[in-house]
Scaffold this active site. Structure first.
Site: not given
Ligand code: NAD
Ligand code: WQD
Length: 339
Positions: A124, A148, A152
């Site tokens: 991330s 979190y 990562k």
């Molecule tokens: P999500 O929660 O929709 O998907 C994660 C999946 O992993 C879920 O289906 C959950 O049930 C499963 N899971 C969690 N722990 C588990 C375990 N111990 N055993 C088996 N299954 C398990 O999240 P997502 O948004 O699809 O994110 C996927 C990956 O990408 C995550 O690792 C997340 O940290 C990373 N990521 C997400 C974002 C984002 O904003 N969505 C941003 C950057 C990185």
């Molecule tokens: C985006 C913008 C908020 C909600 C997060 C995690 C990051 C990654 C992606 C996993 C910001 C604003 C948000 C609301 C708002 N995930 N906001 N009202 O914080 O950039 O990233 O998700 O790895 O690790 O931190 O994303 O969508 O929460 O926020 O004003 O109800 O929207 O302040 O400026 P963020 P976000």
């Protein structure tokens, strides 16, 4: 190839399954559904016309993970499974470290024992901490501001150590920026449990009438209109990036460990997202300006240059498509997969 997708029922995993199936791969999904619904995979099967092998298991149970490799000839793994809520990770650090790190260690040990050493990992942009220089390039210093993000960062370091110890491993570390949007069929999308933490799903639920109004966290940042700026990326573009990363790894006869940003290089403010979503949905989106959210920064934007040069990948979809497709999913499934 036969690909194991951990967390494949989740938001990004389900969209990546669609792209992997379209590229001709066979799919085995492992998920414990802690944050997802098996219906997502049934819909992926519907979209692709392909069968997915589903294993309901927790990565934290080492024996169950090893059993997957005994039962299936896995060529490569895409590792999405993890917990991802920043706020919850501050309240429950042990849960986050256990789930994300123990789960990953169990997976890597099972892979090693099975002679499967090809992995794509979901990292991330959070590992860049507070940006010191924008746009963020892959060599920007790393730090974490919450458990979190630290999980990562720790996993990235585990992967780098692993490659140092045994250069047969082929490892792709993908740093996602802000994934939004949904598959254009409107059949799969993000389905948060409880109130969404992230901006786009919250905006979508306000537009759909499921929530009264959006809180805009801060209007005094040094940005175009005072609200936070982020690099939003369409989840289908993100999914395509995984197929490219896998192709790149497979093309290497020897080991490899690389890190790539998956972002667009363009930032949008909260107000720009609201305005665009209003147009896409033709709905009003009431909001109120609130104090800044703890831990937020003014602006996060990727440099997408290395992804383009090295993977031959770049995002194809802009904010219009992100809002349009997110809205189609929300409108067709007002209560997510329970609809
Ligand atoms: P999500 O929660 O929709 O998907 C994660 C999946 O992993 C879920 O289906 C959950 O049930 C499963 N899971 C969690 N722990 C588990 C375990 N111990 N055993 C088996 N299954 C398990 O999240 P997502 O948004 O699809 O994110 C996927 C990956 O990408 C995550 O690792 C997340 O940290 C990373 N990521 C997400 C974002 C984002 O904003 N969505 C941003 C950057 C990185
Ligand atoms: C985006 C913008 C908020 C909600 C997060 C995690 C990051 C990654 C992606 C996993 C910001 C604003 C948000 C609301 C708002 N995930 N906001 N009202 O914080 O950039 O990233 O998700 O790895 O690790 O931190 O994303 O969508 O929460 O926020 O004003 O109800 O929207 O302040 O400026 P963020 P976000």
């Amino acid at each position: 190839m036969q690909i194991l997708i951990t967390g494949g029922a989740g938001y990004i995993g389900s969209h990546t399954c669609v792209e992997l199936a379209a590229a001709g791969h066979d799919l085995v999904v492992l998920d414990n559904f802690v944050n997802s619904n098996p219906a997502s995979l049934m819909r992926v099967e519907h979209i692709t016309g392909r069968k997915i092998t589903l294993i309901t298991a927790d990565l934290c149970h080492a024996a169950d993970v090893s059993a997957v490799f005994a039962a299936h000839a896995i060529d490569a793994v895409i590792h999405f499974a993890g917990l991802k809520a920043v706020g919850e990770s501050n309240d429950k650090p042990l849960l986050y470290y256990h789930n994300n790190i123990t789960g990953t260690l169990n997976l890597l040990q099972a892979m090693d024992a099975a002679n499967c050493r090809q992995l794509v990992f979901s990292s991330s942009a959070t590992v860049y901490g507070v940006p010191q220089k924008l746009p963020l390039t892959e060599d920007h210093p790393l730090s974490a501001t919450n458990p979190y993000g630290r999980s990562k960062l720790m996993i990235e370091e585990i992967l780098r150590d692993l490659y140092q110890s045994d250069a047969r491993w082929r490892l792709a570390i993908l740093r996602y920026f802000n994934p939004v949007g949904a598959h254009e069929s409107g059949l799969i999308g993000e389905d948060p449990l409880g109130p969404p933490n992230n901006l786009m799903p919250f905006v979508a639920q306000v537009a759909g009438g499921r929530r009264d109004k959006l809180s805009v966290w801060g209007k005094d940042y040094p940005t175009i209109d005072g609200t936070g700026v982020r690099d939003y990326i369409h989840v289908v573009d993100l999914a395509a990036g995984h197929v490219k990363a896998l192709d790149k790894l497979s093309a290497h006869h020897q080991g490899k460990c690389f890190v790539v940003n998956l972002g667009t290089g363009t930032g949008y403010s909260v107000m720009q997202v609201i305005e665009n979503f209003k147009r896409a949905s033709n709905r009003d989106i009431p909001y109120q300006i609130c104090p800044r959210r703890a831990g937020d920064v003014a602006e996060v934007v990727a440099s997408p240059d290395f992804a383009r040069e090295f993977l031959g990948w770049e995002a194809q979809r802009g904010l219009d498509e992100m809002c349009r497709d997110h809205w189609r999913w929300q409108a067709n499934n007002p209560n997510g997969f329970a609809s």
